[in-house]
Enzyme design. Sequence first.
Site, short mmCIF file in Angstrom:
data_model
loop_
_atom_site.label_atom_id
_atom_site.label_comp_id
_atom_site.label_asym_id
_atom_site.label_seq_id
_atom_site.Cartn_x
_atom_site.Cartn_y
_atom_site.Cartn_z
N GLY A 16 7.31 12.57 -8.50
CA GLY A 16 6.63 11.41 -9.07
C GLY A 16 5.65 11.84 -10.15
N SER A 28 9.50 19.61 -5.36
CA SER A 28 9.81 20.45 -6.54
C SER A 28 9.55 21.92 -6.24
CB SER A 28 8.96 20.03 -7.74
OG SER A 28 9.14 18.68 -8.00
N THR A 30 0.31 16.69 -7.35
CA THR A 30 0.51 15.56 -6.45
C THR A 30 -0.74 14.72 -6.37
OG1 THR A 30 0.53 14.94 -4.10
CG2 THR A 30 0.23 17.24 -4.54
N ASP A 69 -1.17 12.90 -3.92
CA ASP A 69 -1.40 12.79 -2.48
C ASP A 69 -2.24 13.93 -1.91
OD1 ASP A 69 0.19 10.57 -2.57
OD2 ASP A 69 1.98 11.55 -1.81
N GLY A 126 0.16 7.68 0.04
CA GLY A 126 -0.10 8.73 1.03
C GLY A 126 0.92 8.59 2.15
N ARG A 147 -6.27 -11.10 3.68
CA ARG A 147 -5.46 -10.94 2.47
C ARG A 147 -5.11 -9.46 2.32
NH1 ARG A 147 -5.72 -15.73 2.69
NH2 ARG A 147 -6.08 -17.21 1.01
O1 F6P Z 1 4.34 11.67 -3.78
C1 F6P Z 1 3.57 10.79 -4.48
C2 F6P Z 1 3.89 9.38 -4.16
O2 F6P Z 1 2.98 8.72 -4.96
C3 F6P Z 1 3.82 8.92 -2.71
O3 F6P Z 1 2.55 8.71 -2.19
C4 F6P Z 1 4.64 7.66 -2.76
O4 F6P Z 1 5.16 7.30 -1.51
C5 F6P Z 1 5.72 8.05 -3.69
O5 F6P Z 1 5.18 9.00 -4.59
C6 F6P Z 1 6.32 6.89 -4.43
O6 F6P Z 1 7.22 7.35 -5.37
P1 F6P Z 1 8.27 6.45 -6.17
O7 F6P Z 1 7.98 5.02 -5.91
O8 F6P Z 1 8.06 6.83 -7.60
O9 F6P Z 1 9.60 6.88 -5.68
#
Ligand code: F6P
Length: 364
Positions: free
Chosen positions: A11, A120, A140, A142, A185, A282
């Site tokens: 990502g 990766s 990352t 995360d 996360g 909400r």
């Molecule tokens: O690994 C990073 C992250 O942002 C995660 O927290 C999330 O679940 C994922 O990527 C979402 O990735 P995408 O929607 O791009 O497949």
Amino acid sequence: MKRVLVLTGGGDCPGLNAVIRAIVKRAAKERDWEVVGSIQAFNGVLWEPTEIRILDERAVAGIHYMGGTIIETTNVGGPFAWPIKNKDGTITTVDRSDELIRKLQFMGIDAVINIGGDGSQRISQALFEKGLNIIGVPKTIDNDLSATDATFGFQTAVQIATEAVDKLVTTAASHNRVFILEVMGRDAGWIALHSAVAGGADICLIPEIPYDINVVVEKVNSRFTRDRGFAIIVIAEGAKSKNGTVSLREHEISGFKNARYGGVAALLREQLIAAGCRYDIRETVLGHLQRGGVPIAYDRVLATQYGVKAFELVLEEKFGHMVAYRHPNVISVPIIDAVSRYNTVDVNHSLVKTAMGIGISFGE
Ligand code: F6P
């Protein structure tokens, strides 16, 4: 002329462009090195025709503050699980890693710098074991990679999530409501934990601490007096209740695509209502807003440090290593150390204690 190939995988993450720029600028000081970029991780090498871009100082001028990645990225497939669409519409995967290494040799690539997260870097490690001269750069939002104190992009994501909490507080207080903020996360609750503390949330639910819905309801109730009050819950997308399961939108398909998380805020709302919470609830899903846009200064600095160090590791031929941050130094660690386990939130971590100390409930 020697040639280093740079790629971004997984990502996207604020700071990727700052890493690319720093690699190119550091390499330019050597005169006998050329930097090229593979489009969409290793896809650019494996596609026919290949998609490789020359990255000179002109190509990277002024990109340090830009979000995303100028060489694109992907978090599906890869050289070890290349998806093939069959005639019947099903998808299977093939291992193209040997072909990748042959192609890189043919292209005159002396070293590869792979900027990416856990998935990766697992690919980096496997290619290193096959003999490829590869260096990893941890990325990352995360913050779930081990062997480094920090990954760039994380602090930007925390800043964005904290601003979201700040905004929800004002509307929640005005309407006497409960707000649930779903943040990213999957396995690690770092973004939720940091933004809950920074934003002053009441409840923080993370994958590492399965929650008891009755405890969550009790905490919500404690924030209201004669129906006046408000409560803010920050929940990581991978959080789950005790005996519950994580909330997924899409499951893994054929081993080339990650499971897609999402929906936990809506699920929590249903659970709260079922457990007797009678306030107006909400939910807000922050989603990819956490990944897009400009990196904050901290992440630009860290990304720049990583880029310079990564190229220096190429010069030192320290292949199979990943750049890492150990306060106050940028060092190198074996890639295998970074991917052998996730950096999840330890329940005894000092920030968990801080959060508990100011009354944040983890629903435990
Ligand atoms: O690994 C990073 C992250 O942002 C995660 O927290 C999330 O679940 C994922 O990527 C979402 O990735 P995408 O929607 O791009 O497949």
